[in-house]
Each structure stands twice: as structure tokens, then as C-alpha cells.
Design a protein around this motif. Structure first.
Motif, PDB file in Angstrom:
ATOM      1  N   TYR A  81       3.850  -6.940  -7.770  1.00 54.82           N
ATOM      2  CA  TYR A  81       2.625  -7.139  -7.004  1.00 54.82           C
ATOM      3  C   TYR A  81       2.038  -5.800  -6.582  1.00 54.82           C
ATOM      4  O   TYR A  81       2.763  -4.847  -6.316  1.00 54.82           O
ATOM      5  N   ALA A  82       0.705  -5.768  -6.504  1.00 58.10           N
ATOM      6  CA  ALA A  82      -0.003  -4.572  -6.074  1.00 58.10           C
ATOM      7  C   ALA A  82      -1.228  -4.989  -5.255  1.00 58.10           C
ATOM      8  O   ALA A  82      -1.748  -6.100  -5.414  1.00 58.10           O
ATOM      9  N   VAL A  83      -1.682  -4.101  -4.397  1.00 58.61           N
ATOM     10  CA  VAL A  83      -2.869  -4.349  -3.581  1.00 58.61           C
ATOM     11  C   VAL A  83      -4.110  -4.281  -4.471  1.00 58.61           C
ATOM     12  O   VAL A  83      -4.207  -3.436  -5.357  1.00 58.61           O
ATOM     13  N   ARG A  84      -5.036  -5.178  -4.200  1.00 59.69           N
ATOM     14  CA  ARG A  84      -6.360  -5.152  -4.826  1.00 59.69           C
ATOM     15  C   ARG A  84      -7.364  -4.888  -3.713  1.00 59.69           C
ATOM     16  O   ARG A  84      -7.648  -5.771  -2.911  1.00 59.69           O
ATOM     17  N   PRO A  85      -7.926  -3.706  -3.634  1.00 61.36           N
ATOM     18  CA  PRO A  85      -8.768  -3.336  -2.485  1.00 61.36           C
ATOM     19  C   PRO A  85     -10.165  -3.938  -2.471  1.00 61.36           C
ATOM     20  O   PRO A  85     -10.812  -3.926  -1.430  1.00 61.36           O
ATOM     21  N   THR A 134      11.275  -9.505  -4.404  1.00 58.77           N
ATOM     22  CA  THR A 134      12.645  -9.225  -3.956  1.00 58.77           C
ATOM     23  C   THR A 134      12.698  -7.914  -3.171  1.00 58.77           C
ATOM     24  O   THR A 134      13.325  -7.834  -2.116  1.00 58.77           O
ATOM     25  N   THR A 135      12.026  -6.893  -3.681  1.00 58.70           N
ATOM     26  CA  THR A 135      11.970  -5.601  -2.994  1.00 58.70           C
ATOM     27  C   THR A 135      11.285  -5.743  -1.639  1.00 58.70           C
ATOM     28  O   THR A 135      11.745  -5.179  -0.646  1.00 58.70           O
ATOM     29  N   LEU A 136      10.202  -6.502  -1.611  1.00 58.07           N
ATOM     30  CA  LEU A 136       9.485  -6.712  -0.353  1.00 58.07           C
ATOM     31  C   LEU A 136      10.335  -7.492   0.646  1.00 58.07           C
ATOM     32  O   LEU A 136      10.364  -7.168   1.833  1.00 58.07           O
ATOM     33  N   ALA A 137      11.030  -8.519   0.167  1.00 61.92           N
ATOM     34  CA  ALA A 137      11.850  -9.353   1.045  1.00 61.92           C
ATOM     35  C   ALA A 137      12.970  -8.548   1.688  1.00 61.92           C
ATOM     36  O   ALA A 137      13.377  -8.831   2.824  1.00 61.92           O
ATOM     37  N   ALA A 138      13.460  -7.536   0.984  1.00 62.87           N
ATOM     38  CA  ALA A 138      14.530  -6.695   1.540  1.00 62.87           C
ATOM     39  C   ALA A 138      14.048  -5.912   2.759  1.00 62.87           C
ATOM     40  O   ALA A 138      14.854  -5.506   3.593  1.00 62.87           O
ATOM     41  N   ARG A 139      12.753  -5.721   2.896  1.00 64.63           N
ATOM     42  CA  ARG A 139      12.179  -4.952   4.001  1.00 64.63           C
ATOM     43  C   ARG A 139      11.673  -5.825   5.146  1.00 64.63           C
ATOM     44  O   ARG A 139      11.207  -5.299   6.147  1.00 64.63           O
ATOM     45  N   LEU A 140      11.755  -7.147   4.978  1.00 66.54           N
ATOM     46  CA  LEU A 140      11.206  -8.066   5.982  1.00 66.54           C
ATOM     47  C   LEU A 140      12.270  -9.059   6.451  1.00 66.54           C
ATOM     48  O   LEU A 140      13.206  -9.351   5.714  1.00 66.54           O
ATOM     49  N   ALA A 179       0.830  -1.206   0.000  1.00 63.90           N
ATOM     50  CA  ALA A 179       0.000   0.000   0.000  1.00 63.90           C
ATOM     51  C   ALA A 179       0.866   1.257   0.000  1.00 63.90           C
ATOM     52  O   ALA A 179       0.542   2.241  -0.656  1.00 63.90           O
ATOM     53  N   ALA A 180       1.980   1.205   0.708  1.00 63.42           N
ATOM     54  CA  ALA A 180       2.864   2.367   0.803  1.00 63.42           C
ATOM     55  C   ALA A 180       3.723   2.542  -0.443  1.00 63.42           C
ATOM     56  O   ALA A 180       3.977   3.667  -0.880  1.00 63.42           O
ATOM     57  N   GLN A 181       4.184   1.432  -1.028  1.00 62.93           N
ATOM     58  CA  GLN A 181       5.144   1.510  -2.122  1.00 62.93           C
ATOM     59  C   GLN A 181       4.518   1.349  -3.500  1.00 62.93           C
ATOM     60  O   GLN A 181       5.187   1.596  -4.504  1.00 62.93           O
ATOM     61  N   GLY A 182       3.296   0.900  -3.567  1.00 62.96           N
ATOM     62  CA  GLY A 182       2.692   0.650  -4.871  1.00 62.96           C
ATOM     63  C   GLY A 182       3.131  -0.690  -5.410  1.00 62.96           C
ATOM     64  O   GLY A 182       3.357  -1.637  -4.660  1.00 62.96           O
ATOM     65  N   GLU A 183       3.302  -0.769  -6.689  1.00 58.19           N
ATOM     66  CA  GLU A 183       3.633  -2.025  -7.361  1.00 58.19           C
ATOM     67  C   GLU A 183       5.125  -2.341  -7.207  1.00 58.19           C
ATOM     68  O   GLU A 183       5.966  -1.569  -7.658  1.00 58.19           O
ATOM     69  N   VAL A 184       5.436  -3.462  -6.542  1.00 62.55           N
ATOM     70  CA  VAL A 184       6.835  -3.846  -6.311  1.00 62.55           C
ATOM     71  C   VAL A 184       7.015  -5.355  -6.473  1.00 62.55           C
ATOM     72  O   VAL A 184       6.058  -6.108  -6.485  1.00 62.55           O
TER      73      VAL A 184
END
Length: 117
Positions: free
Chosen positions: A77-81, A40-46, A32-37
Motif C-alpha cells: 500500500y502507498a499514499v495517493r495524495p 502486515t508491516t503496518l499492523a506490527a506498528r499499531l 507517508a513515512a515508510q513509503g510502500e508497505v
């Protein structure tokens, strides 16, 4: 139960199951904060591996909370609300039903007080 309500209930169930995991909630927050990522990008933050992130994203995707689209060799990946909106409406309906029930209990409990001399 109608097929439409059954489908809606199953959708809410899958959303609630997906949201039960704190890592998946964190993934949704990041998306939600970063948009479409990418994963790998997500894993770097977790504090989990990229493979774990991909598995969590698969659960979120199955629940309709995220979607992935291929861009070259990457999947972004992106959020689907919509699934969250459906779940929020279900929760609001449930809350309104409980409010109505509690109001009926309150009225029943206060009735003898009003009727006594």
C-alpha cells in the motif's frame, strides 16, 4: 449542483469520513513515512490486528487516499495524495469564503462608528 461538483463533494465527504478515524490517520502517517508497505508491516506498528488494518486500508482505498498493488503474494500500500489535495483545496475555498463573510460583518459593524460625528 453539477455532476462534477457532486462527484467532488462526494470525494471530499469520503475523505473526511476516512480521516475521522484516528487509526486510519495513523496508517496514513505510517505510509507517508515508510513509503510502500504491506498490511502486515503496518499492523506490527499499531495496536490492532492485521485484519483490522486491512479493513481500515479498504476504507482509505475507497476514499482514494491509498492504493494497493500486488507484488507476488503481497499487497503493498502507498499514499495517493490527489484526494488529500482536493480536500485541502475545498477547505481553503471554504476558509476564504468565511474570511470574506467575516470581513463583511466587520465592515458593517464598523460603518456606524465611521459615520457618527
Amino acid at each position: 449542483m453539477t455532476d462534477e461538483r457532486r462527484g467532488s463533494a462526494e470525494g471530499v465527504d469520503s475523505v473526511l469520513v476516512a480521516l475521522a478515524d484516528p487509526t486510519r490517520r495513523q496508517l496514513l502517517d505510517l505510509l507517508a513515512a515508510q513509503g510502500e508497505v504491506t498490511a502486515t508491516t503496518l499492523a506490527a506498528r499499531l495496536p490492532v490486528s492485521r485484519q483490522a488494518v486491512v479493513k481500515h486500508l479498504a476504507v482509505l482505498d475507497a476514499a482514494g487516499l491509498v492504493s494497493g498493488r500486488r507484488v507476488g503474494r503481497e499487497v503493498r500500500y502507498a499514499v495517493r495524495p490527489a484526494a488529500l489535495d482536493t480536500t485541502a483545496r475545498w477547505m481553503a475555498t471554504l476558509a476564504a469564503d468565511w474570511d470574506r463573510r467575516l470581513e463583511n460583518i466587520k465592515r458593517a459593524a464598523e460603518a456606524p462608528e465611521r459615520d457618527s460625528p
